[in-house]
Design an enzyme around this catalytic site. Sequence first.
Site, short mmCIF file in Angstrom:
data_model
loop_
_atom_site.label_atom_id
_atom_site.label_comp_id
_atom_site.label_asym_id
_atom_site.label_seq_id
_atom_site.Cartn_x
_atom_site.Cartn_y
_atom_site.Cartn_z
N ARG A 50 0.84 -1.19 0.00
CA ARG A 50 0.00 0.00 0.00
C ARG A 50 0.88 1.25 0.00
NH1 ARG A 50 1.64 1.93 4.08
NH2 ARG A 50 0.41 3.80 3.76
N GLY A 51 0.21 2.43 -0.05
CA GLY A 51 0.95 3.68 -0.14
C GLY A 51 1.09 4.02 -1.62
N ALA A 52 0.73 5.25 -1.97
CA ALA A 52 0.62 5.61 -3.40
C ALA A 52 1.88 5.30 -4.21
CB ALA A 52 0.20 7.07 -3.51
N ARG A 78 -6.58 -0.28 -7.50
CA ARG A 78 -7.07 0.76 -6.58
C ARG A 78 -7.24 2.04 -7.40
NH1 ARG A 78 -4.33 1.37 -0.85
NH2 ARG A 78 -6.40 2.16 -0.34
N ASP A 114 -2.40 10.98 -2.13
CA ASP A 114 -2.59 9.96 -3.17
C ASP A 114 -2.86 10.58 -4.53
OD1 ASP A 114 -3.15 8.55 -0.53
OD2 ASP A 114 -2.97 6.91 -1.98
N ASN A 121 -6.05 12.41 0.29
CA ASN A 121 -5.20 11.57 1.15
C ASN A 121 -6.12 10.73 2.03
OD1 ASN A 121 -2.56 10.72 2.03
ND2 ASN A 121 -2.93 11.80 3.94
N LYS A 122 -5.52 9.88 2.83
CA LYS A 122 -6.28 8.98 3.69
C LYS A 122 -7.37 9.72 4.44
CE LYS A 122 -5.91 5.48 3.95
NZ LYS A 122 -6.76 4.68 3.03
#
Length: 352
Positions: free
Chosen positions: A60-62, A97, A238, A248-249
């Site tokens: 995970r993580g852009a 995603r 992101d 973002n999150k």
Amino acid sequence: MVCVGMSTSATWVPVSSMALRMDGERLFILDQRRLPDEERWIDASNPRVMEDCIRTLAVRGAPLIGVAAALCLGLLVRGGCAPDAFRAAAALLRAARPTAVNLMAAIDRLLAAAAGDDLSHVASIALDVFLDDVARCDAMATHGAALVEDGTGVITHCNSGGLATVGVGTALGVIHRAHAQGKRVHVYVDETRPLLQGGRLTAWELRRLGIPHTLITDSMAAVILRAGRAQRVFVGSDRVARNGDFANKVGTYSLAVAAAHHRVPFHPVAPWTTIDLACADGDAIPIEQRDADEVRGAAGSFGSVRWCPRETEAFNPSFDVTPVALVTSLVTDRGVFSADELRSGVLSALAD
Ligand code: MRU
């Protein structure tokens, strides 16, 4: 920890980072669903396995998902796949995603290199996606750390370090660099509901790095700001729209509102690969909606728990959009841009 196997001029060499290892033949990712208690690596060389790992947040993580998908496709091509099979795998991974534009940007670089069915350059471009992220993280850390004074309290949200990139990170990379420069920093880590990337991942990274930190629930951030314990907020992103709005999150937006209320500078930190000039503003950014069970309870290396009736309706957008009006400045690998510069189109002006 970033380790590049050999000379960067080679077209295919082993590479590794905190959460990814490619030994030349196979690609392994650290299963982030099991952190902080278990460090288990998954062989994600097969695109179908990689797609599942991205969709379920094992990786995970852009920036990291873009690099992982690119290296997976590089391996596929090195294995001698046909152009149609390459394009099918690229389409599968590209759709894993929807919000982090780094994934699409990385795959589109590979697809462009394969135009006309010549796959001979794909693997070297995939390797370049890795090396490029390392360099961009380093540049962001340098630019961002200049904003951090000795004795600063910082709030961060989600995870934006070595587990979200293949370099030092975005927002966490800035904090890491400031700490490495000898500045005293204390990080308030939002636990980051519902999947707890702050509590599970950022706390794990900061502990390994020896950076002082305190875990808080997301709803405590305003208390920290009101008490004057944090002088800056750094978060990842992101996708950044042309006007500086950014996704973002989920929880980032409410943190930005609280920071603005308390006049605490608020900085998204993002590499150029996170900027999407095709999105005029934040309303154009697609927001991933995830399974409602993630809100009804929690699951991880600790087991699983549900805390509401099974049938309870739950809302679960994985990201939110923070308007540029709440941004003090955006830290990128190409420099730091104020909200006024963002609003006046600096991102388009600097486009390649
Ligand atoms: O759903 P995740 O864990 O992939 O979300 C990650 C984030 O929101 C990060 O802040 C973002 O990818 C940028 S940091 C490199």
